[in-house]
Design a protein around this motif. Sequence first.
Motif, PDB file in Angstrom:
ATOM      1  N   MET A  86       0.831  -1.206   0.000  1.00  0.00           N
ATOM      2  CA  MET A  86       0.000   0.000   0.000  1.00  0.00           C
ATOM      3  C   MET A  86       0.863   1.253   0.000  1.00  0.00           C
ATOM      4  O   MET A  86       0.511   2.258  -0.602  1.00  0.00           O
ATOM      5  N   PHE A 193      -1.152 -17.388  -4.247  1.00  0.00           N
ATOM      6  CA  PHE A 193      -1.101 -16.209  -3.375  1.00  0.00           C
ATOM      7  C   PHE A 193      -0.629 -16.642  -1.983  1.00  0.00           C
ATOM      8  O   PHE A 193      -1.452 -16.902  -1.102  1.00  0.00           O
TER       9      PHE A 193
ATOM     10  N   TYR B   9     -11.377   5.639 -25.941  1.00  0.00           N
ATOM     11  CA  TYR B   9     -12.141   6.682 -25.234  1.00  0.00           C
ATOM     12  C   TYR B   9     -13.569   6.716 -25.744  1.00  0.00           C
ATOM     13  O   TYR B   9     -14.523   6.939 -24.997  1.00  0.00           O
ATOM     14  N   VAL B  54     -21.373  -2.920 -18.532  1.00  0.00           N
ATOM     15  CA  VAL B  54     -20.268  -2.575 -17.624  1.00  0.00           C
ATOM     16  C   VAL B  54     -19.269  -3.716 -17.558  1.00  0.00           C
ATOM     17  O   VAL B  54     -18.052  -3.509 -17.645  1.00  0.00           O
ATOM     18  N   PHE B  58     -16.383  -2.015 -19.482  1.00  0.00           N
ATOM     19  CA  PHE B  58     -15.605  -1.314 -18.457  1.00  0.00           C
ATOM     20  C   PHE B  58     -14.671  -2.265 -17.721  1.00  0.00           C
ATOM     21  O   PHE B  58     -13.547  -1.912 -17.388  1.00  0.00           O
ATOM     22  N   MET B  59     -15.164  -3.470 -17.442  1.00  0.00           N
ATOM     23  CA  MET B  59     -14.346  -4.386 -16.640  1.00  0.00           C
ATOM     24  C   MET B  59     -13.477  -5.286 -17.503  1.00  0.00           C
ATOM     25  O   MET B  59     -12.676  -6.057 -16.978  1.00  0.00           O
TER      26      MET B  59
ATOM     27  N   ASN C  18      -3.144 -12.799 -10.953  1.00  0.00           N
ATOM     28  CA  ASN C  18      -3.816 -11.857 -10.062  1.00  0.00           C
ATOM     29  C   ASN C  18      -5.226 -11.548 -10.549  1.00  0.00           C
ATOM     30  O   ASN C  18      -6.158 -11.422  -9.763  1.00  0.00           O
ATOM     31  N   SER C  68     -17.991   5.601 -12.713  1.00  0.00           N
ATOM     32  CA  SER C  68     -17.483   4.424 -13.408  1.00  0.00           C
ATOM     33  C   SER C  68     -16.900   4.817 -14.765  1.00  0.00           C
ATOM     34  O   SER C  68     -15.876   4.287 -15.194  1.00  0.00           O
ATOM     35  N   TYR C  72     -13.090   4.306 -16.051  1.00  0.00           N
ATOM     36  CA  TYR C  72     -12.708   3.686 -17.331  1.00  0.00           C
ATOM     37  C   TYR C  72     -11.737   4.601 -18.078  1.00  0.00           C
ATOM     38  O   TYR C  72     -10.703   4.163 -18.595  1.00  0.00           O
ATOM     39  N   GLU C  75      -8.249   4.493 -16.511  1.00  0.00           N
ATOM     40  CA  GLU C  75      -7.480   3.291 -16.810  1.00  0.00           C
ATOM     41  C   GLU C  75      -6.990   3.311 -18.250  1.00  0.00           C
ATOM     42  O   GLU C  75      -5.844   2.960 -18.542  1.00  0.00           O
ATOM     43  N   ALA C  77      -6.458   5.965 -20.049  1.00  0.00           N
ATOM     44  CA  ALA C  77      -5.406   6.975 -20.160  1.00  0.00           C
ATOM     45  C   ALA C  77      -4.083   6.415 -19.669  1.00  0.00           C
ATOM     46  O   ALA C  77      -3.027   6.654 -20.273  1.00  0.00           O
ATOM     47  N   ILE C 143      -5.063   4.841  -2.550  1.00  0.00           N
ATOM     48  CA  ILE C 143      -3.751   4.193  -2.489  1.00  0.00           C
ATOM     49  C   ILE C 143      -3.119   4.154  -3.873  1.00  0.00           C
ATOM     50  O   ILE C 143      -1.929   4.477  -4.059  1.00  0.00           O
ATOM     51  N   ASN C 147       0.366   5.920  -5.035  1.00  0.00           N
ATOM     52  CA  ASN C 147       1.467   5.144  -5.604  1.00  0.00           C
ATOM     53  C   ASN C 147       1.776   5.561  -7.037  1.00  0.00           C
ATOM     54  O   ASN C 147       2.918   5.434  -7.476  1.00  0.00           O
ATOM     55  N   LYS C 150       4.149   8.264  -6.983  1.00  0.00           N
ATOM     56  CA  LYS C 150       5.513   7.821  -6.737  1.00  0.00           C
ATOM     57  C   LYS C 150       6.142   7.232  -7.992  1.00  0.00           C
ATOM     58  O   LYS C 150       7.266   6.730  -7.943  1.00  0.00           O
ATOM     59  N   LEU C 152       5.128   4.475  -9.722  1.00  0.00           N
ATOM     60  CA  LEU C 152       5.236   3.019  -9.700  1.00  0.00           C
ATOM     61  C   LEU C 152       4.603   2.362 -10.906  1.00  0.00           C
ATOM     62  O   LEU C 152       4.881   1.203 -11.190  1.00  0.00           O
ATOM     63  N   GLU C 162      -5.593  -1.350 -12.826  1.00  0.00           N
ATOM     64  CA  GLU C 162      -6.661  -2.165 -13.396  1.00  0.00           C
ATOM     65  C   GLU C 162      -7.482  -2.829 -12.296  1.00  0.00           C
ATOM     66  O   GLU C 162      -8.722  -2.874 -12.356  1.00  0.00           O
ATOM     67  N   VAL C 166     -11.434  -2.473 -11.861  1.00  0.00           N
ATOM     68  CA  VAL C 166     -12.377  -3.595 -11.941  1.00  0.00           C
ATOM     69  C   VAL C 166     -13.217  -3.664 -10.671  1.00  0.00           C
ATOM     70  O   VAL C 166     -14.435  -3.863 -10.716  1.00  0.00           O
ATOM     71  N   HIS C 169     -15.811  -0.878 -10.769  1.00  0.00           N
ATOM     72  CA  HIS C 169     -16.924  -1.185 -11.675  1.00  0.00           C
ATOM     73  C   HIS C 169     -17.834  -2.248 -11.070  1.00  0.00           C
ATOM     74  O   HIS C 169     -19.049  -2.221 -11.250  1.00  0.00           O
TER      75      HIS C 169
END
Lengths: 649, 73, 190
Positions: A86, A193, B9, B54, B58-59, C18, C68, C72, C75, C77, C143, C147, C150, C152, C162, C166, C169
Amino acid sequence: MNEQKKGGFFSIGLVKGILGYVVGMVVGLALVTVLRMILGLPATTPWDPQAKTFFFVEGAWVAGALLGTIFFILSVGVASDWFKWMRGVETPSHPQDAFEHGAKRYLSASFDHKVIGVQYGFTSLVVFMLAGFFALIFRTELAAPGMQYLNLDQYNTMFTLHGIVMIVAILLGVGAISNYLVPLMIGANDMAFPRLNAFAFWINVPAAVTLLSSILLGGLETGWTGYPPLSQTSPSLGMSMFFWGVYFAGMSSILGSLNVITTTIRMRAKGMGYFRMPILVWTALATAMIGLTATQLIGLSFQMVSFERLFGMTFFHLEGNPILFQHLFWFYSHPAVYVFVLVGLGTISELLPVFARKPLFGYKWVALSAFGIALVGFLVWAHHMFTSGMESYLRVPFMYSTLLVAVPTGIKFFSWVGTLWGGKLSFETPSLFVLGAISIFLLGGLSGPPNGTVSTDLHLQDTYWIVGHFHATMFGGFVFPFFAALYYWFPKVSGRMYNEKLGKLHFFLMLPAFYVQSLGQMQVGLLGMRRRIADYDPALAPDIQLTQLLITIAAFVIGLSVLIAVVNFVVSAARGKVAVANPWRSRSPEFMLPSPIPVHNYGDHPFEVIGEPYDYGLAGSAYVSIDPERAPKREEPPAVSATAPAATD
Amino acid sequence: MDEKKKQAYGIGNAILIVLLALTIGEFLLGNFADVWSIVWAPLIAIAVLKAFFVVRDFMHVRRLWTGDEEEHA
Amino acid sequence: MSSVTTTLNEYRRREGTNRLGLWLFLISDTFVFAGMFVARFYLLGSGTRPEVSQELGLAITTLLLISSYFMYTAETAMAFGDTRKYYRSLMVTIALGTLFLIGVVAVEWPLAHYDGSVPTSIFFLMTGFHAFHVLTGIFFLVIVYRNSKKGLYTAERHWPVEAAAVYWHFVDVVWIFFYPALYLIGGVAG
């Protein structure tokens, strides 16, 4: 993590965690009490265990348990990497070397799936014995008619805790098997994980503490199902502790399942298609799919009752509907039965070919039957509710879907019989437990259809017949296979052999005692003994008194046999004969590694799957190829001091 | 590159307009269609449709299948 | 050891793992919300609903949908290296999310007159669970924002962005179902 290396009592993760729990509990109690004072609400109640009030109000105790759980997790150290992320700090992806070594690592946080697997297994055994102890307490009460030495409240608390703590023990045992074996069997060096894995294990400890604290906070009176309206109107604070303890145990189940699924899908070795995975991995995957989804519903239903108690919400009483709770509850708790047994059944299918020296009969069908059971298992929950007053048109469809479960289960039985047929069986302890499991699961299975059929269930509902039935299912589907797995993989885990004589003694005490207990329960049930009552109708006494006594004696014999097993494990881990790498001549890849298995499993030398998993007895066949450069070099017997759990005492 | 960017976009803009239009439709249906007994069916259908957009756009649910090879840009 | 030294291929593999984990978590979470959704219809049927403010409902729903959209955009951009647009959009997302939260917890809750009856219990249960998820989503976004500052994340490597998107959304999808269930379906009892 570095400060852990220094040693000392307070560096042990478990100790830090428990201290954290206590601090969190105090903070939670104080927070709510002070808040209520500020708001001008009654902040405290008298200390009067008789009236089930314990100085602080119920909300304060619940807040204490919640904060205690959070503080436990923070102090045990499994979440510290997440906090670093974090803040944008990178951490090594598999930092096993940073943790404790030797026996102490089992008491502290570790991200190594093998350590976590052993932690699960050890905790499972401890909790299992505790739950068995509760059973002995109330079983002794039932040995003779009339009330002996418990009062009704204590009796209720004991059988409720026996049920729910057993369930936690079984979930932990399932976690032990899938955590330890799934990565090894599919050729991964760890779970997908590792941090989540550690978290999912450690959350069980505060969950168990919360659950057990209900004994001190007024006890429980509902049975493990926690049905409202009784669980809502019960004055006991223990009810709330029960709900939140189970909630966190369920969270462990969900996150563990997530990990197992991801690991299985993403981290299989080269050449290991789905239909070349060991059956145990298939069943672990099916189990995880149930655990991932259905568990949320018991969490939700328990939270809703807890909110009823804490905030005066209305869902299940007054103009609400208690049947809704039962739907939500059983939507998890029926599939949960398959969570309990599927991995056990997978263990049977895994071990049977090894001891029969024959290929597993019908591999593909067995693999798919696990998914068949899991899927059908989602559609049968209302068979627990035939007498609940739910919509009566739901009964017959649920009866048919229930009976449908027999089909995939039958496939497994055919496969076992087909594997045994003409095999060259040997009878070491794990082999005995597997055969015992099959016979018991048959009893459990055959006593099922009478409960699944509406007409007969109307008579059997809530009798000891049901108790006999599900004890047979649990012993055949979990307890016996679990012990088979413990004996079978014990040399792999500890590097030493268990004592074969004691193992056989365990089996030959437990099997007959089990049959006496379970058949006895079925008999008294058919004669009219209801479940969950502390005393029975004196008119029944001539018929069932002897059987009740026999059941009680059998229960003590089972307890004794488990004690023998635990002594066997502890002593053998310290002083047993050093085991060879592959004592069972298994083809499974984990037996190609030295015992105990090195920290990073296969390291940079992953194996490749080149054949079918269960072609035992076929000349020239192989399942996996391990880099020939490496395999012989690592076959050397393990160092004596290596990492046996109790080696340092 | 620029073409792709514009397109990406553009998808966002299009989906937003669809979502807002459907929401207004929902609102009108829920408030002014005076048939409580059946109005739940079209409302749920609209919700499913919105969720579909969505989840798909979006996801990027497709990345679950293609993620390993795909480059985002 | 750290991801700085991993190749892009390894990063993609790790990201795929992930991603699967995140989606499995969302599937699991869906069951909680589905349970509440079913409970709402089981207890109230499709004929009654809680007593709520229609205008406010429409307003907060619109806010969340627009947030939302900005998520989108942010992300996208990031994926195209459009840094300024990324920060701007992420900021707007956080702001809209916070407004939604205020709308529910600080405005709608006092208006809804909690009295412990079934409709208000259902309303507070469902909005409460959802608001908790919005809150965690906002934390997640903050968060990620910090970051990013910074340095990252890059156009190629920005899995946390991402993931936050997600998740955000998903919270939106939940509300897409909760909005008609709580505000539109059925008439007010009595």
